[in-house]
Design a protein around this motif. Structure first.
Motif, PDB file in Angstrom:
ATOM      1  N   THR A 115       0.833  -1.208   0.000  1.00  0.00           N
ATOM      2  CA  THR A 115       0.000   0.000   0.000  1.00  0.00           C
ATOM      3  C   THR A 115       0.863   1.252   0.000  1.00  0.00           C
ATOM      4  OG1 THR A 115      -1.770  -1.160   1.185  1.00  0.00           O
ATOM      5  CG2 THR A 115      -1.776   1.244   1.276  1.00  0.00           C
ATOM      6  N   ARG A 131       1.286   4.102  -2.945  1.00  0.00           N
ATOM      7  CA  ARG A 131       1.093   5.524  -2.662  1.00  0.00           C
ATOM      8  C   ARG A 131       2.320   6.326  -3.097  1.00  0.00           C
ATOM      9  NH1 ARG A 131       0.605   5.294   2.590  1.00  0.00           N
ATOM     10  NH2 ARG A 131      -1.632   4.841   2.538  1.00  0.00           N
ATOM     11  N   ASP A 145      -1.727  12.930   0.317  1.00  0.00           N
ATOM     12  CA  ASP A 145      -2.428  11.721  -0.143  1.00  0.00           C
ATOM     13  C   ASP A 145      -2.881  10.866   1.032  1.00  0.00           C
ATOM     14  OD1 ASP A 145      -2.050  12.518  -2.718  1.00  0.00           O
ATOM     15  OD2 ASP A 145      -0.370  11.169  -3.130  1.00  0.00           O
ATOM     16  N   ARG A 174      -5.862  12.398   2.726  1.00  0.00           N
ATOM     17  CA  ARG A 174      -7.054  12.220   1.902  1.00  0.00           C
ATOM     18  C   ARG A 174      -7.594  10.794   2.033  1.00  0.00           C
ATOM     19  NH1 ARG A 174      -4.790  13.010  -2.464  1.00  0.00           N
ATOM     20  NH2 ARG A 174      -4.808  15.284  -2.344  1.00  0.00           N
ATOM     21  N   GLU A 175      -6.710   9.817   2.050  1.00  0.00           N
ATOM     22  CA  GLU A 175      -7.145   8.425   2.183  1.00  0.00           C
ATOM     23  C   GLU A 175      -7.780   8.175   3.537  1.00  0.00           C
ATOM     24  OE1 GLU A 175      -3.858   5.885   1.363  1.00  0.00           O
ATOM     25  OE2 GLU A 175      -3.435   6.808  -0.571  1.00  0.00           O
TER      26      GLU A 175
END
Length: 556
Positions: A377, A381, A441, A444-445
């Motif tokens: 993950t 990213r 990012d 936001r996730e």
């Protein structure tokens, strides 16, 4: 014996005298509130008997009566808030007697030996501490009724306090050690039963709850008044609790005193292992939306490993052949799972129930379901952030790297001060831009995950669980986050091209295994790349292990 009794009496007497001092603060506040009413009664009586005839006494009497009525109204509202405001209650796992009859029997035996009331109930907390907690306030009964739970014996007015035990103690300590550690805690039910001490504690808890109510709009005056009264009785309340603790400790000296000294060493060891397990092992899983379902079992393994590595802890593992305190539970696994979920709520802010984005994980599945997923993950990213930066870069910069797929070589070139991309940012600007992009990012996730769980930006659905009550770590800096993502990319490359495997170290958390051995020297070369833009140490490390940075890796 007379000296012991004298010491005990001194502690109890000190606690009672301090309790009376706290109650005097309440009495003086009440007297102050009644003072205008007393003046009004005197004036009305004087006017009725003709002693204050004529002007201006009629007007004065009306004004004083109005002020007295207003003060009484304000005092009545404040008193009602203090009486009804729900005192703070530590979130715990309730442990019914049917679920732990042997533990209840042991605690009652302790109380009988020390001639104090037995605790009304037992609860567990996912922390390395134990204490008594009063839950007889009417708000606790109302809270149980709202939740659809029947009121337990601990909520009955006049009931003894609840004994709260740290769940790691039950799994790490032996039965005799737990008994010795709990003796001074259970002994505290004796002073708690004294009317003056109980009354003073209720007053202080009510003020504390009223101060919290005063944070609501329009009720600031209640909070300010409560905080003023708390300041006036703070010293006496603290000294009262010290006296209670001293009396309880002295009463418990006759119960397993010698063993308690040894058991306290296990308390310190449990603190160390529990902290490492939460921050290094549980926290990465929580961030992935998974919660280890058997943290208390894991703390035994972590502490055993700590005992093996630390010379100061040598010999502690020899006690593991004795009966563990968790044997006092009927279903240790069920209790461990409940305590593990509560730990995730307290220290991470996770939901209170299992869901699609919040599921348990067993230790056997941890490397594949947490470690490997975490690495891939984070690698995905990292490459998404590189794609965004490449799109904003000058024509041709980064395009060739993106076409080659998700490779470690692409990351090395971007962060190298003399690379094709990094040449434009020898002052570290490329690394800072990438770190900033990763932070954005990730935030936001996390917001998207919260919204899918029905929390929303305002966190209305989870209430206090939206933020951890006891956060384990401060937010990570951008460079720290970038280093974590680069390490994850290296680990993915090692797994895909050099036969590496995800692993779990009980003290350090996720680790990379190559040929069955842990790679513990990855951090320095990664930091050299991230902080200084120097890829040489990492390239040398990769070559030694046969990891090919140009080979694409599998992402989530």
């Amino acid at each position: 014996m007379s000296g012991t009794v004298s010491t005990k009496e001194v502690g109890a007497q000190s606690a009672r005298s301090r309790a009376l001092a706290v109650l005097r603060v309440r009495s003086r506040a009440l007297a102050l509130a009644l003072l205008p009413a007393a003046f009004a009664v005197v004036l009305v009586a004087a006017r009725t008997t003709g002693r204050l005839a004529g002007d201006p006494w009629g007007t004065v009497t009306l004004v004083v009566c109005a002020v007295a009525a207003l003060v009484l109204l304000v005092a009545g509202v404040f008193g009602a808030v203090v009486l009804r405001a729900a005192p703070a209650v530590t979130p715990t796992v309730a442990l019914a007697e049917a679920a732990a009859p042997d533990l209840y029997r042991m605690v009652r035996d302790l109380a009988d030996r020390m001639q104090v009331p037995a605790p009304s109930a037992i609860a567990l907390t996912p922390d390395c501490d134990s204490w008594l907690e009063d839950r007889t306030h009417a708000a606790h009964r109302r809270r149980g009724a709202v939740a659809g739970r029947p009121a337990g014996p601990e909520t009955v007015p006049g009931a003894a306090p609840v004994l709260v035990i740290g769940s790691p103690f039950l799994w790490w300590m032996r039965v005799a050690e737990l008994r010795a550690v709990l003796a001074p805690v259970v002994a505290g039910t004796g002073p708690s039963a004294h009317p003056d001490i109980a009354d003073a504690r209720r007053f202080v808890r009510g003020l504390d709850a009223a101060a919290d109510v005063g944070n609501r709009p329009g009720l600031g005056w209640i909070g300010r008044t409560a905080r003023l009264l708390l300041r006036l009785c703070r010293t006496d309340a603290a000294e009262m609790e010290r006296g209670v603790a001293a009396a309880a400790a002295d009463r418990a000296q006759g119960v397993d005193y010698g063993l308690r000294i040894v058991a306290q060493e296990q308390v310190g060891l449990a603190y160390a292992g529990w902290d490492r397990l939460l921050t290094r092992v549980a926290l990465p899983a929580w961030r992935m939306g998974r919660w280890p379902a058997h943290l208390d079992t894991g703390v035994v393994r972590a502490l055993t490993e700590l005992s093996r590595r630390d010379r100061l802890a040598e010999g502690f593992t020899s006690r593991l052949g004795e009966r563990p305190a968790c044997d006092l539970l009927e279903q240790p696994g069920v209790v461990d799972e409940a305590a593990s979920l509560l730990a995730a709520r307290l220290f991470h802010g996770g939901p209170a129930e299992v869901g699609p984005d919040w599921s348990p994980v067993d230790w056997a599945a941890y490397p594949e379901e947490v470690v490997d997923r975490k690495w891939r993950t984070e690698a995905a990213r990292l490459h998404r952030s590189l794609d965004v930066l490449a799109g904003a870069a000058p024509q041709g910069a980064g395009a060739g790297d993106a076409a080659g797929g998700p490779t470690l070589e692409r990351v090395l070139r971007h962060l190298s001060v003399d690379g094709a991309v990094g040449a434009a940012g020898t002052d570290g600007a490329d690394a800072d831009a990438l770190a900033g992009r990763l932070c954005a990012d990730l935030a936001r996730e996390e917001r998207a995950v919260a919204e899918r769980a029905g929390v929303g930006a305002g966190a209305k659905a989870r209430g206090a669980d939206a933020v951890p009550l006891f956060p384990l770590q401060a937010p990570r800096s951008g460079r720290d986050l970038l280093a974590d993502h680069v390490m994850a990319m290296v680990c993915c490359a090692a797994v895909d091209s050099a036969g590496g495997a995800p692993g779990l170290d009980w003290l350090d958390g996720p680790v990379l295994l190559v040929a069955g051995a842990r790679c513990a020297d990855l951090a320095p070369p990664v930091l050299a790349l991230v902080e200084d833009g120097d890829p040489a140490p990492l390239r040398e490390w990769l070559a030694d292990l046969g990891i090919r940075p140009e080979k694409p890796v599998r992402l989530v």
